[in-house]
Design a protein around this motif. Structure first.
Motif, mmCIF file in Angstrom:
data_model
loop_
_atom_site.group_PDB
_atom_site.id
_atom_site.type_symbol
_atom_site.label_atom_id
_atom_site.label_comp_id
_atom_site.label_asym_id
_atom_site.label_seq_id
_atom_site.Cartn_x
_atom_site.Cartn_y
_atom_site.Cartn_z
ATOM 1 N N ALA A 41 0.957 -1.318 0.067
ATOM 2 C CA ALA A 41 -0.107 -0.033 0.009
ATOM 3 C C ALA A 41 0.768 1.024 -0.284
ATOM 4 C CB ALA A 41 -1.050 -0.040 1.313
ATOM 5 N N PHE A 42 1.703 1.180 0.737
ATOM 6 C CA PHE A 42 2.884 2.403 1.082
ATOM 7 C C PHE A 42 3.450 2.550 -0.497
ATOM 8 C CE2 PHE A 42 7.086 4.306 1.892
ATOM 9 C CZ PHE A 42 6.682 5.342 2.289
ATOM 10 N N SER A 43 3.822 1.528 -1.036
ATOM 11 C CA SER A 43 4.973 1.353 -2.404
ATOM 12 C C SER A 43 3.737 1.922 -3.420
ATOM 13 C CB SER A 43 5.157 0.221 -2.824
ATOM 14 O OG SER A 43 6.209 -0.121 -2.045
ATOM 15 N N THR A 117 -1.612 2.497 4.769
ATOM 16 C CA THR A 117 -0.239 1.882 5.111
ATOM 17 C C THR A 117 -0.317 1.105 6.296
ATOM 18 O OG1 THR A 117 0.599 3.606 6.428
ATOM 19 C CG2 THR A 117 0.759 3.951 3.843
ATOM 20 N N GLU A 118 0.815 0.200 6.318
ATOM 21 C CA GLU A 118 0.880 -0.563 7.426
ATOM 22 C C GLU A 118 1.094 0.370 8.718
ATOM 23 O OE1 GLU A 118 5.885 -1.297 7.271
ATOM 24 O OE2 GLU A 118 4.456 -2.879 6.523
ATOM 25 N N SER A 119 1.216 1.420 8.788
ATOM 26 C CA SER A 119 1.314 2.151 10.109
ATOM 27 C C SER A 119 -0.161 2.679 10.338
ATOM 28 C CB SER A 119 2.035 3.472 9.730
ATOM 29 O OG SER A 119 1.600 4.351 9.107
ATOM 30 N N GLY A 120 -1.393 2.171 9.482
ATOM 31 C CA GLY A 120 -2.662 2.698 9.828
ATOM 32 C C GLY A 120 -3.115 4.067 9.020
ATOM 33 N N THR A 121 -2.102 4.714 8.635
ATOM 34 C CA THR A 121 -2.526 5.856 8.077
ATOM 35 C C THR A 121 -2.988 5.769 6.577
ATOM 36 O OG1 THR A 121 -1.109 7.144 9.395
ATOM 37 C CG2 THR A 121 -1.530 8.495 7.644
ATOM 38 N N SER A 122 -3.926 6.586 6.313
ATOM 39 C CA SER A 122 -4.536 6.288 4.876
ATOM 40 C C SER A 122 -4.015 7.773 4.073
ATOM 41 C CB SER A 122 -6.016 6.455 4.610
ATOM 42 O OG SER A 122 -6.474 5.522 5.465
ATOM 43 N N GLY A 131 3.433 20.495 -10.803
ATOM 44 C CA GLY A 131 4.100 18.880 -10.681
ATOM 45 C C GLY A 131 4.490 18.976 -9.051
ATOM 46 N N ASN A 132 4.413 19.972 -8.246
ATOM 47 C CA ASN A 132 4.982 19.599 -6.932
ATOM 48 C C ASN A 132 3.757 18.928 -6.266
ATOM 49 O OD1 ASN A 132 6.698 21.931 -7.000
ATOM 50 N ND2 ASN A 132 4.782 23.335 -7.428
ATOM 51 N N LEU A 133 4.263 17.970 -5.349
ATOM 52 C CA LEU A 133 3.788 16.836 -4.795
ATOM 53 C C LEU A 133 3.088 17.464 -3.339
ATOM 54 C CD1 LEU A 133 6.564 14.265 -4.658
ATOM 55 C CD2 LEU A 133 4.523 13.890 -6.094
ATOM 56 N N ILE A 134 2.074 16.788 -3.073
ATOM 57 C CA ILE A 134 1.141 17.152 -1.869
ATOM 58 C C ILE A 134 0.624 15.660 -1.494
ATOM 59 C CG2 ILE A 134 -1.057 18.364 -1.117
ATOM 60 C CD1 ILE A 134 -0.660 20.255 -3.580
ATOM 61 N N GLU A 135 0.916 15.684 -0.147
ATOM 62 C CA GLU A 135 0.111 14.533 0.423
ATOM 63 C C GLU A 135 -0.955 14.931 1.233
ATOM 64 O OE1 GLU A 135 1.323 10.941 3.610
ATOM 65 O OE2 GLU A 135 2.897 12.922 3.413
ATOM 66 N N ILE A 136 -2.050 13.948 0.861
ATOM 67 C CA ILE A 136 -3.314 14.256 1.629
ATOM 68 C C ILE A 136 -3.349 12.883 2.435
ATOM 69 C CG2 ILE A 136 -6.002 14.569 1.425
ATOM 70 C CD1 ILE A 136 -3.971 16.630 0.105
ATOM 71 N N LEU A 137 -3.771 13.410 3.858
ATOM 72 C CA LEU A 137 -3.878 12.106 4.642
ATOM 73 C C LEU A 137 -4.880 12.256 5.511
ATOM 74 C CD1 LEU A 137 -1.646 12.345 7.553
ATOM 75 C CD2 LEU A 137 -0.739 13.351 5.757
ATOM 76 N N GLU A 138 -5.260 11.084 6.066
ATOM 77 C CA GLU A 138 -6.405 10.863 7.046
ATOM 78 C C GLU A 138 -5.709 10.257 8.249
ATOM 79 O OE1 GLU A 138 -10.600 8.432 8.042
ATOM 80 O OE2 GLU A 138 -9.929 8.952 5.907
ATOM 81 N N SER A 139 -5.407 10.852 9.397
ATOM 82 C CA SER A 139 -4.724 10.351 10.317
ATOM 83 C C SER A 139 -5.621 9.849 11.606
ATOM 84 C CB SER A 139 -3.727 11.071 10.764
ATOM 85 O OG SER A 139 -3.971 12.503 11.116
#
Length: 139
Positions: A41-43, A117-122, A131-139
């Motif tokens: 999932a992380f990969s 991910t295996e840490s439990g974070t989506s 082209g700049n990277l943005i991570e959206i997460l549900e913690s």
């Protein structure tokens, strides 16, 4: 649209053990968390085959700075990959990642569908129009 809140600013580094003393001792930032993440999932989420990352979160007066060392390192992926030293991204938190992803316009480039991910974070990585990277997460 789902409301966003700041979560972190991330920087990919070549050698976490080598660079951490600079941020911790020279810049006097405190270590808030340290963890590893890997798995399919992380990969998929970061767009780097067989990726594993070692992370350190540092606190800087209300701003979380994320340092991450990837394995495999940049040599294993094309230019623009998250695992290249010097690559930066902004992390934004949402209460419902699936709803956020479903509300994105069709022309927004994402690296994958939302992944837990295996840490439990989506997480979901996307690119802004430049082209700049943005991570959206549900913690």
């Amino acid at each position: 649209m789902t409301s966003l809140s700041a979560h972190h600013v991330g920087v990919t580094v070549r050698d976490l053990e080598e660079i951490l003393p600079f941020y911790r001792d020279v810049l006097d930032l405190s270590v808030a968390d340290r963890f590893r993440v890997g798995g399919e999932a992380f990969s998929d989420a970061v767009g780097v085959g067989d990726a594993r990352g070692e992370f350190v979160h540092l606190e800087a007066d209300g701003i979380r700075l994320e340092l991450v060392e990837y394995d495999p390192a940049a040599r294993a992926t094309p230019a623009g990959g998250l695992n290249q030293p010097g690559v930066a991204h902004v992390g934004l938190d949402v209460p419902d990642l699936e709803a956020f992803a479903n509300g994105l316009p069709d022309d927004v480039e994402t690296l994958s569908e939302p992944r837990t991910t295996e840490s439990g974070t989506s997480i979901l990585f996307l690119r802004d129009p430049e082209g700049n990277l943005i991570e959206i997460l549900e913690s």
